[in-house]
Design a protein around this motif. Structure first.
Motif, PDB file in Angstrom:
ATOM      1  N   ASN A 315       0.989  -1.400   0.462  1.00  0.00           N
ATOM      2  CA  ASN A 315       0.301  -0.494  -0.263  1.00  0.00           C
ATOM      3  C   ASN A 315       0.648   1.000  -0.013  1.00  0.00           C
ATOM      4  OD1 ASN A 315      -2.629  -1.622   0.198  1.00  0.00           O
ATOM      5  ND2 ASN A 315      -2.131  -1.381   2.672  1.00  0.00           N
ATOM      6  N   GLY A 316       1.747   1.466  -0.534  1.00  0.00           N
ATOM      7  CA  GLY A 316       2.678   2.773  -1.203  1.00  0.00           C
ATOM      8  C   GLY A 316       3.547   2.983   0.392  1.00  0.00           C
ATOM      9  N   ASP A 317       3.606   4.143   0.631  1.00  0.00           N
ATOM     10  CA  ASP A 317       3.901   4.875   2.400  1.00  0.00           C
ATOM     11  C   ASP A 317       3.359   4.777   3.621  1.00  0.00           C
ATOM     12  OD1 ASP A 317       6.459   5.594   0.915  1.00  0.00           O
ATOM     13  OD2 ASP A 317       5.294   7.648   0.412  1.00  0.00           O
ATOM     14  N   LYS A 318       1.834   4.298   2.894  1.00  0.00           N
ATOM     15  CA  LYS A 318       1.353   3.521   3.994  1.00  0.00           C
ATOM     16  C   LYS A 318       1.360   2.520   4.858  1.00  0.00           C
ATOM     17  CE  LYS A 318      -4.087   4.049   5.337  1.00  0.00           C
ATOM     18  NZ  LYS A 318      -4.131   2.491   5.894  1.00  0.00           N
ATOM     19  N   SER A 319       2.030   1.101   4.394  1.00  0.00           N
ATOM     20  CA  SER A 319       2.016   0.015   4.425  1.00  0.00           C
ATOM     21  C   SER A 319       3.063   0.611   5.729  1.00  0.00           C
ATOM     22  CB  SER A 319       2.606  -0.741   2.837  1.00  0.00           C
ATOM     23  OG  SER A 319       1.706  -1.528   2.637  1.00  0.00           O
ATOM     24  N   LEU A 320       4.185   1.066   5.387  1.00  0.00           N
ATOM     25  CA  LEU A 320       5.273   1.107   6.842  1.00  0.00           C
ATOM     26  C   LEU A 320       4.770   1.865   8.096  1.00  0.00           C
ATOM     27  CD1 LEU A 320       8.233   1.118   7.362  1.00  0.00           C
ATOM     28  CD2 LEU A 320       8.370   2.931   6.765  1.00  0.00           C
ATOM     29  N   THR A 321       3.543   2.863   7.453  1.00  0.00           N
ATOM     30  CA  THR A 321       2.995   3.754   9.042  1.00  0.00           C
ATOM     31  C   THR A 321       2.039   3.182   9.755  1.00  0.00           C
ATOM     32  OG1 THR A 321       1.701   5.209   7.496  1.00  0.00           O
ATOM     33  CG2 THR A 321       3.340   6.082   8.322  1.00  0.00           C
ATOM     34  N   ASP A 322       1.340   2.183   8.768  1.00  0.00           N
ATOM     35  CA  ASP A 322       0.433   0.924   9.625  1.00  0.00           C
ATOM     36  C   ASP A 322       0.743   0.049  10.754  1.00  0.00           C
ATOM     37  OD1 ASP A 322      -1.210   2.089   8.352  1.00  0.00           O
ATOM     38  OD2 ASP A 322      -1.829   1.066   7.034  1.00  0.00           O
ATOM     39  N   CYS A 323       1.960  -0.367  10.551  1.00  0.00           N
ATOM     40  CA  CYS A 323       2.921  -1.006  10.696  1.00  0.00           C
ATOM     41  C   CYS A 323       3.795  -0.834  11.451  1.00  0.00           C
ATOM     42  CB  CYS A 323       4.041  -1.780  10.457  1.00  0.00           C
ATOM     43  SG  CYS A 323       3.337  -2.672   8.791  1.00  0.00           S
ATOM     44  N   PHE A 324       3.404   1.044  12.241  1.00  0.00           N
ATOM     45  CA  PHE A 324       4.471   0.982  13.466  1.00  0.00           C
ATOM     46  C   PHE A 324       4.703   0.800  15.051  1.00  0.00           C
ATOM     47  CE2 PHE A 324       5.656   5.606  10.985  1.00  0.00           C
ATOM     48  CZ  PHE A 324       6.460   4.822  11.118  1.00  0.00           C
ATOM     49  N   SER A 325       2.173   0.315  15.131  1.00  0.00           N
ATOM     50  CA  SER A 325       2.224   0.192  15.924  1.00  0.00           C
ATOM     51  C   SER A 325       2.472  -1.586  16.607  1.00  0.00           C
ATOM     52  CB  SER A 325       0.174   0.007  16.276  1.00  0.00           C
ATOM     53  OG  SER A 325       0.274  -0.762  15.231  1.00  0.00           O
ATOM     54  N   TYR A 326       3.274  -2.306  15.390  1.00  0.00           N
ATOM     55  CA  TYR A 326       4.146  -4.025  15.952  1.00  0.00           C
ATOM     56  C   TYR A 326       4.635  -3.664  16.330  1.00  0.00           C
ATOM     57  CZ  TYR A 326       0.724  -5.229  12.200  1.00  0.00           C
ATOM     58  OH  TYR A 326      -0.856  -4.686  11.181  1.00  0.00           O
ATOM     59  N   PHE A 327       5.693  -2.414  16.585  1.00  0.00           N
ATOM     60  CA  PHE A 327       7.343  -2.278  16.803  1.00  0.00           C
ATOM     61  C   PHE A 327       6.744  -2.019  18.897  1.00  0.00           C
ATOM     62  CE2 PHE A 327       8.486  -1.722  13.225  1.00  0.00           C
ATOM     63  CZ  PHE A 327       9.361  -2.013  12.717  1.00  0.00           C
ATOM     64  N   GLU A 328       5.396  -1.922  18.709  1.00  0.00           N
ATOM     65  CA  GLU A 328       5.563  -1.645  20.409  1.00  0.00           C
ATOM     66  C   GLU A 328       5.758  -2.561  21.462  1.00  0.00           C
ATOM     67  OE1 GLU A 328       1.424  -1.017  21.151  1.00  0.00           O
ATOM     68  OE2 GLU A 328       1.331   1.281  19.643  1.00  0.00           O
ATOM     69  N   GLU A 329       6.096  -4.105  20.977  1.00  0.00           N
ATOM     70  CA  GLU A 329       6.874  -4.833  21.611  1.00  0.00           C
ATOM     71  C   GLU A 329       7.525  -5.549  21.615  1.00  0.00           C
ATOM     72  OE1 GLU A 329       7.344  -8.840  19.156  1.00  0.00           O
ATOM     73  OE2 GLU A 329       5.489  -8.706  18.757  1.00  0.00           O
ATOM     74  N   VAL A 330       8.308  -4.722  20.983  1.00  0.00           N
ATOM     75  CA  VAL A 330       9.825  -4.589  21.418  1.00  0.00           C
ATOM     76  C   VAL A 330      10.354  -4.078  23.033  1.00  0.00           C
ATOM     77  CG1 VAL A 330      12.422  -3.318  20.539  1.00  0.00           C
ATOM     78  CG2 VAL A 330      10.356  -3.728  18.634  1.00  0.00           C
ATOM     79  N   ASP A 331      10.687  -4.801  23.473  1.00  0.00           N
ATOM     80  CA  ASP A 331      11.599  -4.897  24.915  1.00  0.00           C
ATOM     81  C   ASP A 331      11.697  -3.144  25.098  1.00  0.00           C
ATOM     82  OD1 ASP A 331      12.382  -4.467  27.635  1.00  0.00           O
ATOM     83  OD2 ASP A 331      13.878  -6.848  27.412  1.00  0.00           O
ATOM     84  N   VAL A 332      11.059  -2.463  26.431  1.00  0.00           N
ATOM     85  CA  VAL A 332      11.459  -1.481  26.588  1.00  0.00           C
ATOM     86  C   VAL A 332      13.278  -1.275  26.720  1.00  0.00           C
ATOM     87  CG1 VAL A 332       9.147  -0.507  27.075  1.00  0.00           C
ATOM     88  CG2 VAL A 332      10.808  -1.490  28.573  1.00  0.00           C
ATOM     89  N   HIS A 333      13.845  -2.209  27.171  1.00  0.00           N
ATOM     90  CA  HIS A 333      14.814  -1.558  27.882  1.00  0.00           C
ATOM     91  C   HIS A 333      16.008  -1.569  26.951  1.00  0.00           C
ATOM     92  CE1 HIS A 333      13.431  -4.086  31.235  1.00  0.00           C
ATOM     93  NE2 HIS A 333      13.379  -3.416  31.697  1.00  0.00           N
ATOM     94  N   PHE A 334      15.644  -2.477  25.622  1.00  0.00           N
ATOM     95  CA  PHE A 334      15.981  -1.912  24.024  1.00  0.00           C
ATOM     96  C   PHE A 334      16.129  -0.799  23.112  1.00  0.00           C
ATOM     97  CE2 PHE A 334      16.714  -6.348  25.355  1.00  0.00           C
ATOM     98  CZ  PHE A 334      18.667  -6.650  24.595  1.00  0.00           C
ATOM     99  N   HIS A 335      14.811  -0.150  23.603  1.00  0.00           N
ATOM    100  CA  HIS A 335      13.798   1.383  22.872  1.00  0.00           C
ATOM    101  C   HIS A 335      15.487   2.117  22.617  1.00  0.00           C
ATOM    102  CE1 HIS A 335      10.033   0.691  23.727  1.00  0.00           C
ATOM    103  NE2 HIS A 335      10.007  -0.388  23.029  1.00  0.00           N
ATOM    104  N   ASN A 336      16.789   2.641  23.915  1.00  0.00           N
ATOM    105  CA  ASN A 336      17.288   3.659  23.374  1.00  0.00           C
ATOM    106  C   ASN A 336      17.849   2.970  22.010  1.00  0.00           C
ATOM    107  OD1 ASN A 336      16.386   5.413  24.916  1.00  0.00           O
ATOM    108  ND2 ASN A 336      17.637   4.939  26.751  1.00  0.00           N
TER     109      ASN A 336
END
Length: 420
Positions: A315-336
């Protein structure tokens, strides 16, 4: 004497006439006689009537104005409804309606203007305006500093309240932990230098069979997998292990040669011991129980450098922004470390430390998207996770992106987990 009395009477009459003139007395003909009526004596009922030509007219209702006043007391004149974008909130005797207020660019509309109510505006999110001050512009909400804690959140009418963080036992324990880590690191360096010196002495004595022992700081904060990879990397890169492997390969070659020569070689060996091939005096090193997770031909290869099938957007650029919510599962200790890996600076990361983890991920990914622009790709985000050994999170994000119809593998081939 009579003249004096006459003069006093004339003076009193003149004074009364002047007072009557100043008070606005009017002489009118009523029923064949004169009646004095002062204008200031006209009193109208508040919010119900308004004065006009020394009489009281009934007020026009809210949402209208007086087009023409009444001609008789306590009656209503002609009222006209307010035009578009004008209003009157109460019963009134106004000759025209009031103009509706226009919200400023830094404000948002709470309630639109009607003919009986003015527009209601408030500051946009992240800005405020104190009600006891002239609100000419909405000010930006304050962000608490690193050594402060937030006491109250920012609202549309009040700023953020921050309080300087006092020294607590947790801070003291953190300082003690930092000192212990520093001491442990110094111990590791000293042990490594001593081991290196010992290794040089062993190399001079031609005894390469003993493997190099690498000391790894167990309190460095690395995961078990990262620690093991670090240990394996040092072992595989050490010159001592390379020499031990060379000796082992020479021994295997001699053994194969011995097998091919058969019994004749064995009999010759009994008759002439000096002809036997020279084998290392020390036993060969046993295989390491955890092989290094890279290709032997490329000792510097990492997980994020291995060949992977690229994801292409549907879906073009919209595909990337729609997947931003999936990165919420990354461990907060690795965010920085994750956001530094994709190119964000420390200022951008620290400015959003007070946000909830989910909001922080979305805002920082949007900052990354604005910075990278057209070159932004989910493949770069996946590669950053693999570099941090967050393989499970990377696999989950890829699975969601494909199952939700945002991405597919390049070439439309079926998903192959082994090539992640």
């Amino acid at each position: 004497m009579c003249n004096k009395h006459l003069m006093v009477v004339l003076i009193i009459l003149a004074f009364d006439l002047a007072v009557a003139t100043d008070s606005g007395l009017e002489t009118t003909q009523a029923g064949g006689g004169l009646e004095n009526r002062p204008q200031r004596d006209v009193s109208c009922r508040n919010h119900q009537e308004y004065p006009h030509d020394n009489i009281c007219c009934l007020s026009c209702p809210a949402g209208s104005y007086v087009k023409s006043a009444c001609t008789s007391a306590h009656e209503r004149g002609t009222c006209e409804n307010c035009d578009f974008d004008t209003y009157t909130e109460h019963d009134n005797g106004l000759l025209q309606c009031l103009k509706c207020t226009k919200c400023r660019p830094d404000q948002e509309i709470v309630a639109r203007c009607t003919n009986t109510q003015n527009t209601e505006c408030q500051c946009k999110a992240g800005r405020f305006c104190a009600p006891d001050q002239a609100c000419e512009i909405c000010k930006k909400c304050t962000i608490c500093k690193d050594d402060e804690v937030k006491v109250r959140n920012c609202t549309t009418i009040s700023n953020t309240e921050c309080k300087r963080q006092l020294s607590t036992s947790s801070n003291k324990s953190g300082a003690v932990a930092a000192v212990l880590v520093l001491i442990a690191g110094s111990t590791v360096i000293v042990a490594f230098l001593k081991r290196k010196k010992k290794f040089v002495g062993e190399q001079d004595s031609q005894n390469p069979s003993e493997m190099e022992k690498v000391v790894v700081d167990s309190g460095s904060g690395l995961s078990d997998e990262e620690m093991q990879n670090k240990l394996n990397g040092r072992l595989y890169d050490s010159p001592l292990l390379e020499q031990a492997q060379a000796v082992g390969q020479q021994a295997l070659a001699n053994k194969e040669k011995e097998t091919k020569q058969g019994n004749s070689f064995t009999s010759t060996a009994h008759s002439s011991p000096a002809s036997l091939p020279t084998l290392p005096s020390a036993p060969l090193p046993a295989p390491y129980p955890h092989p290094r997770p890279v290709s032997p031909s490329h000792p510097n290869t990492r997980d994020d450098d291995l060949p992977r099938k690229k994801l292409v957007p549907l879906n073009g650029d919209k595909s990337l922004t729609d997947c931003f919510s999936y990165f919420e599962e990354v461990d907060v200790h690795f965010h920085n470390r994750f956001f530094r890996r994709i190119g964000l600076n420390d200022n951008a990361i620290k400015n959003r430390e007070n946000l909830q983890p989910e909001d922080r991920v979305h805002q920082l990914l949007n900052v990354w998207l604005e910075k990278v622009g057209m070159e932004a790709s989910i493949n770069d985000l996946i590669a950053a996770l693999l570099h941090l050994n967050q393989r499970l999170s990377a696999e989950n994000i890829i699975a969601k992106a494909i199952s939700e119809g945002h991405f597919e593998y390049e070439g439309k081939q079926p998903r192959d987990e082994s090539q992640l």
